[in-house]
Enzyme design. Structure first.
Site, PDB file in Angstrom:
ATOM      1  N   SER A 263      -5.995  17.800  -4.222  1.00  0.00           N
ATOM      2  CA  SER A 263      -4.937  17.080  -3.533  1.00  0.00           C
ATOM      3  C   SER A 263      -4.702  17.717  -2.153  1.00  0.00           C
ATOM      4  CB  SER A 263      -3.684  17.060  -4.402  1.00  0.00           C
ATOM      5  OG  SER A 263      -2.771  16.087  -3.972  1.00  0.00           O
ATOM      6  N   TRP A 264      -3.484  18.209  -1.868  1.00  0.00           N
ATOM      7  CA  TRP A 264      -3.252  18.891  -0.595  1.00  0.00           C
ATOM      8  C   TRP A 264      -4.187  20.100  -0.432  1.00  0.00           C
ATOM      9  CZ3 TRP A 264      -1.749  18.951   4.177  1.00  0.00           C
ATOM     10  CH2 TRP A 264      -1.557  20.183   4.826  1.00  0.00           C
TER      11      TRP A 264
END
Length: 318
Positions: free
Chosen positions: A116-117
């Site tokens: 994700s991030w």
């Protein structure tokens, strides 16, 4: 699930590294000190180190390094309060922190692992310092393009989660609902702690509600905790309102800089936070990458097939 993870692994060393600007980042080191170095990048922004993340790696083969990004976890100062300074908390500060940490640990090259991030930060670092990266393993790919932000924060995913979207919008006055990112930025800067806390929890619960293919109460409970939510929401809104200080489409546009770095992209077919189109487009732009589209999985690391694919990737690079 445990069959696809290595046994729990204690930390071998930990401490704070002064990275300047008044920030100290909390770092942990585990596994074989003479093993293959891997940097594990947490998501969020703002979530912090997860001990389970060490279990993706053979502890006899890998030296596993983690850190809490600026403002998150046990790094100081914590960014949960509105008077905390965000001016020196950007993607490029985090890239510099990673390079400083690599130098401090006297590591020539390391593998990058992030979801994700964490995939955003991995790509930004690798495109800036490609000679320092041996391989990359990414899950639930996210590159902070406008279309990706529109999907999750401006109504796209509302088509899949209509009731949860109504809860997400509930703290926002009508005049702030056209752009929830900007609206949440205002609420999280309020001098009224009650306003900040309600907004942070609503923001975080939206994330927890959409992350797994099937609802998982554990996610919702974690994300609803005020102590977690205040930091998580404030950092996420700060980063995403600024497009993570990236030019539009930059991380896919510049994927050619990763040529020669082997990469594995593990992506849930039904990821409703970071839909597969981003991983697909990155794969097409990145010579030497492989895309493993995992059927029956969403965004969560423990969705069916994700853990097995990640272990296969780290074992393959071992």
């Amino acid at each position: 699930m445990d069959d696809d993870l290595y046994p729990p692994l204690p930390v071998r060393a930990e401490g704070l590294l002064d990275v300047g600007d008044g920030h100290r980042i909390f770092c942990q080191d585990a596994g074989n000190p003479d093993g293959k170095p891997v940097m594990v990048l947490h998501g969020g922004p703002g979530s912090g180190i997860a001990s389970m993340s060490r279990r993706h790696f053979d502890p006899d083969a890998y030296r596993i390094i983690q850190f809490d990004q600026r403002g998150a976890g046990r790094s100081t100062p914590n960014i949960g309060e509105p008077d905390a300074d965000l001016a020196t908390n950007t993607l490029w500060h985090l890239v510099s922190d990673l390079e400083l940490l690599r130098e401090r640990l006297n590591i020539e090259r390391w593998q990058l692992f992030g979801g994700s991030w964490g995939s955003t930060l991995a790509l930004a670092y690798a495109q800036t310092h490609p000679s320092r990266v041996s391989e990359i393993v990414l899950r639930g790919v996210f590159t902070v393009r406008g279309s990706e932000l529109d999907w999750i924060y401006r109504g796209g995913a509302a088509n899949l989660f209509p009731a949860e979207w109504e809860e997400f919008l509930a703290p926002l006055p009508e005049n702030l609902r056209k752009d929830p990112l900007a609206g949440y930025g205002e609420l999280l800067a309020s001098e009224d702690r009650g306003v900040r806390e309600r907004a942070a929890i609503a923001w975080s619960v939206w994330e927890g509600a959409t992350v797994a293919l099937l609802p998982q109460e554990a996610f919702r409970n974690q994300y609803a905790s005020p102590a977690f939510a205040l930091t998580f929401a404030r950092l996420a809104v700060h980063y995403f309102r600024h497009g993570a200080w990236l030019e539009e489409g930059q991380l896919i546009r510049d994927a050619g800089r990763l040529a020669g770095i082997p990469g594995v992209l593990v992506q849930g077919r039904y990821d409703s936070v970071c839909p597969p189109i981003t991983a697909y487009q990155l794969h097409r732009a990145w010579p030497g990458s492989s895309l493993q589209l995992t059927e029956g999985a969403g965004h969560a690391v423990n969705d069916p097939g994700i853990l097995a694919a990640l272990r296969a990737a780290t074992d393959g690079f071992r």
